[in-house]
Design a protein around this motif. Structure first.
Motif, PDB file in Angstrom:
ATOM      1  N   ASP A 113     -11.494  -4.541  -4.503  1.00  0.00           N
ATOM      2  CA  ASP A 113     -12.323  -5.719  -4.244  1.00  0.00           C
ATOM      3  C   ASP A 113     -11.379  -6.875  -3.928  1.00  0.00           C
ATOM      4  N   CYS A 114     -10.885  -6.890  -2.700  1.00  0.00           N
ATOM      5  CA  CYS A 114      -9.925  -7.910  -2.294  1.00  0.00           C
ATOM      6  C   CYS A 114      -9.914  -8.009  -0.775  1.00  0.00           C
ATOM      7  N   CYS A 115      -9.324  -9.050  -0.273  1.00  0.00           N
ATOM      8  CA  CYS A 115      -9.231  -9.238   1.175  1.00  0.00           C
ATOM      9  C   CYS A 115      -8.290  -8.206   1.795  1.00  0.00           C
ATOM     10  N   HIS A 116      -8.527  -7.907   3.062  1.00  0.00           N
ATOM     11  CA  HIS A 116      -7.644  -7.026   3.850  1.00  0.00           C
ATOM     12  C   HIS A 116      -7.413  -5.684   3.153  1.00  0.00           C
ATOM     13  N   SER A 117      -8.486  -5.098   2.639  1.00  0.00           N
ATOM     14  CA  SER A 117      -8.344  -3.930   1.755  1.00  0.00           C
ATOM     15  C   SER A 117      -8.770  -2.608   2.376  1.00  0.00           C
ATOM     16  N   GLY A 118      -9.108  -2.600   3.661  1.00  0.00           N
ATOM     17  CA  GLY A 118      -9.667  -1.390   4.261  1.00  0.00           C
ATOM     18  C   GLY A 118      -8.822  -0.151   4.060  1.00  0.00           C
ATOM     19  N   SER A 119      -7.505  -0.288   4.190  1.00  0.00           N
ATOM     20  CA  SER A 119      -6.611   0.862   4.015  1.00  0.00           C
ATOM     21  C   SER A 119      -5.610   0.609   2.899  1.00  0.00           C
ATOM     22  N   ALA A 120      -6.070  -0.030   1.833  1.00  0.00           N
ATOM     23  CA  ALA A 120      -5.162  -0.483   0.778  1.00  0.00           C
ATOM     24  C   ALA A 120      -4.486   0.648   0.020  1.00  0.00           C
ATOM     25  N   LEU A 121      -5.022   1.854   0.071  1.00  0.00           N
ATOM     26  CA  LEU A 121      -4.391   2.986  -0.605  1.00  0.00           C
ATOM     27  C   LEU A 121      -3.706   3.926   0.386  1.00  0.00           C
ATOM     28  N   ASP A 122      -3.692   3.539   1.658  1.00  0.00           N
ATOM     29  CA  ASP A 122      -3.026   4.334   2.694  1.00  0.00           C
ATOM     30  C   ASP A 122      -3.595   5.742   2.824  1.00  0.00           C
ATOM     31  N   LEU A 123      -4.891   5.906   2.617  1.00  0.00           N
ATOM     32  CA  LEU A 123      -5.523   7.194   2.904  1.00  0.00           C
ATOM     33  C   LEU A 123      -5.882   7.186   4.385  1.00  0.00           C
ATOM     34  N   PRO A 124      -5.532   8.243   5.121  1.00  0.00           N
ATOM     35  CA  PRO A 124      -5.487   8.128   6.577  1.00  0.00           C
ATOM     36  C   PRO A 124      -6.799   8.322   7.329  1.00  0.00           C
ATOM     37  N   TYR A 125      -7.869   8.714   6.678  1.00  0.00           N
ATOM     38  CA  TYR A 125      -9.108   8.955   7.416  1.00  0.00           C
ATOM     39  C   TYR A 125     -10.222   8.021   6.951  1.00  0.00           C
ATOM     40  N   THR A 126     -10.847   7.346   7.915  1.00  0.00           N
ATOM     41  CA  THR A 126     -11.950   6.426   7.654  1.00  0.00           C
ATOM     42  C   THR A 126     -13.253   7.034   8.150  1.00  0.00           C
ATOM     43  N   TYR A 127     -14.324   6.885   7.363  1.00  0.00           N
ATOM     44  CA  TYR A 127     -15.631   7.400   7.761  1.00  0.00           C
ATOM     45  C   TYR A 127     -16.610   6.260   8.034  1.00  0.00           C
ATOM     46  N   SER A 128     -17.506   6.508   8.988  1.00  0.00           N
ATOM     47  CA  SER A 128     -18.503   5.519   9.369  1.00  0.00           C
ATOM     48  C   SER A 128     -19.769   5.691   8.530  1.00  0.00           C
ATOM     49  N   THR A 129     -20.707   4.781   8.706  1.00  0.00           N
ATOM     50  CA  THR A 129     -21.976   4.860   7.987  1.00  0.00           C
ATOM     51  C   THR A 129     -22.834   6.022   8.462  1.00  0.00           C
ATOM     52  N   GLU A 130     -22.470   6.631   9.584  1.00  0.00           N
ATOM     53  CA  GLU A 130     -23.168   7.833  10.052  1.00  0.00           C
ATOM     54  C   GLU A 130     -22.505   9.111   9.553  1.00  0.00           C
TER      55      GLU A 130
ATOM     56  N   ASP B 111       0.815  -1.221   0.000  1.00  0.00           N
ATOM     57  CA  ASP B 111       0.000   0.000   0.000  1.00  0.00           C
ATOM     58  C   ASP B 111       0.845   1.265   0.000  1.00  0.00           C
ATOM     59  N   ASP B 112       2.002   1.233   0.660  1.00  0.00           N
ATOM     60  CA  ASP B 112       2.900   2.396   0.650  1.00  0.00           C
ATOM     61  C   ASP B 112       3.264   2.783  -0.781  1.00  0.00           C
ATOM     62  N   ASP B 113       3.552   1.773  -1.603  1.00  0.00           N
ATOM     63  CA  ASP B 113       3.959   2.040  -2.986  1.00  0.00           C
ATOM     64  C   ASP B 113       2.787   2.549  -3.824  1.00  0.00           C
ATOM     65  N   MET B 114       1.601   1.977  -3.613  1.00  0.00           N
ATOM     66  CA  MET B 114       0.431   2.457  -4.366  1.00  0.00           C
ATOM     67  C   MET B 114       0.131   3.907  -4.018  1.00  0.00           C
TER      68      MET B 114
END
Length: 337
Positions: free
Chosen positions: A172-189, A150-153
């Motif tokens: 669309d792959c396993c273990h992909s939540g932070s696959a692009l190393d973007l640092p902020y995650t948002y919830s469904t709310e 992910d660091d390289d991508m």
């Protein structure tokens, strides 16, 4: 449409030549050129062969052209059934295609990246992951030439983007939540899952952010290492380091089929092999192309919930996400990605 001008946020600080500066980002108006890269790997004849990934790449290609105005000639597609050697998803071909995707990127462009194949994890070597593991994707020749981290991508597809350029990535792959190393995650709310940078950032962190925006990576690393030295706890260190080294003034967003700790299903829908995330993404936007980001995230989860345990994630580059609480509730997914 989003605001046209640069969006400033956070505290002001003194930059070079005693000038007052402030971190900023800029949304894409999606009126520029459109380019896309679609990768689907079934791993024919290998252990853990998949069935739906090539279908996913072609379905996304057709979807982008039919619904969002992309042209076939502006989409590179790599699949392991290709006859042209340059279109086989080897590690080198994938890296070359990623470089092609962002080459000449300009404000208001709409770039799209899609990957369907195997994903995994490897030990984090630079301290930007709170679980101690980097996410990776697997080229068709990974046994000979290795995976892509992910660091390289991020370094190839996010770091070169100018302010006001959009990159939308779908993993669309396993273990992909932070696959692009973007640092902020948002919830469904529509709530950010990490602490707000502007509220807690010290001068070292803001200096690192501004250095990134200027392309001064030596300044980023110097400031980031200072943050790591004073931070306490592994998660805190990883969060601060990731924010200091993975921010971008561009308009980058990634959608992934699952959390970093989860797997993504190689499925069958309507009698055809497909990745569950790719199927949900196309289905959700085909039914309603004018959804907010929060609505889209909920739509993806609603579609998958009945049959799969995976939970799609949305992550963003920090600078383009500091106002996503507003975007989630009022802005709509642009008709041009």
């Amino acid at each position: 449409m989003p605001p046209v001008h640069q969006q400033h946020y956070g505290p002001q600080f003194q930059g070079p030549n005693q000038q007052i500066q402030q971190p900023f980002f800029q949304y894409s108006q999606c009126t520029g050129k459109k380019k896309a890269l679609c990768i689907g790997i079934n791993y024919f004849g290998q252990d853990s062969e998949l069935r739906g990934c090539i279908n996913d790449a072609r379905n996304i290609q057709q979807f982008l052209c039919a619904k969002f105005g992309y042209r076939m000639e502006d989409i590179v597609i790599l699949t392991d059934d290709a006859q042209n050697p340059r279109q086989i998803p080897t590690r080198q071909n994938m890296l070359n295609a990623m470089e092609w995707l962002v080459q000449g990127a300009a404000p208001n462009d709409s770039l799209f990246f899609h990957y369907s194949g195997h994903g995994g994890q490897t030990k984090d070597l630079d301290g930007d992951e709170d679980d101690g593991m980097d996410e990776v994707i697997y080229p068709v020749d990974f046994k000979q030439n290795g995976h892509i981290v992910d660091d390289d991508m991020h370094a190839i597809m996010v770091r070169p983007l100018p302010p006001g350029c959009r990159l939308t990535a779908v993993f669309d792959c396993c273990h992909s939540g932070s696959a692009l190393d973007l640092p902020y995650t948002y919830s469904t709310e529509g709530k950010i899952k990490e602490p707000n940078l502007a509220a807690e950032a010290g001068s070292g962190l803001m200096t690192a952010v501004s250095s990134y925006a200027r392309g001064d990576m030596s300044g980023v690393l110097h400031s980031a290492m200072g943050i790591v030295k004073v931070a306490t706890g592994g998660t805190k260190k990883a969060e601060d380091y990731a924010r200091a080294t993975r921010t971008s003034p561009a308009d980058a967003i990634s959608w992934s089929g699952c959390k970093d700790s989860q797997t993504s299903a190689d499925a069958s829908e309507a009698g055809k092999a497909t990745g569950a995330m790719s199927y949900a993404f196309i289905t959700a936007l085909s039914h309603n192309p004018h959804q907010s980001y929060m609505q889209l995230l909920n739509s993806l989860r609603d579609i998958l919930r009945a049959k799969y345990s995976q939970k799609p994630q949305v992550r963003c580059s920090l600078l383009s996400c500091s106002r996503l609480k507003t975007i989630f509730s009022s802005s709509r997914v642009p008709t041009q990605w």
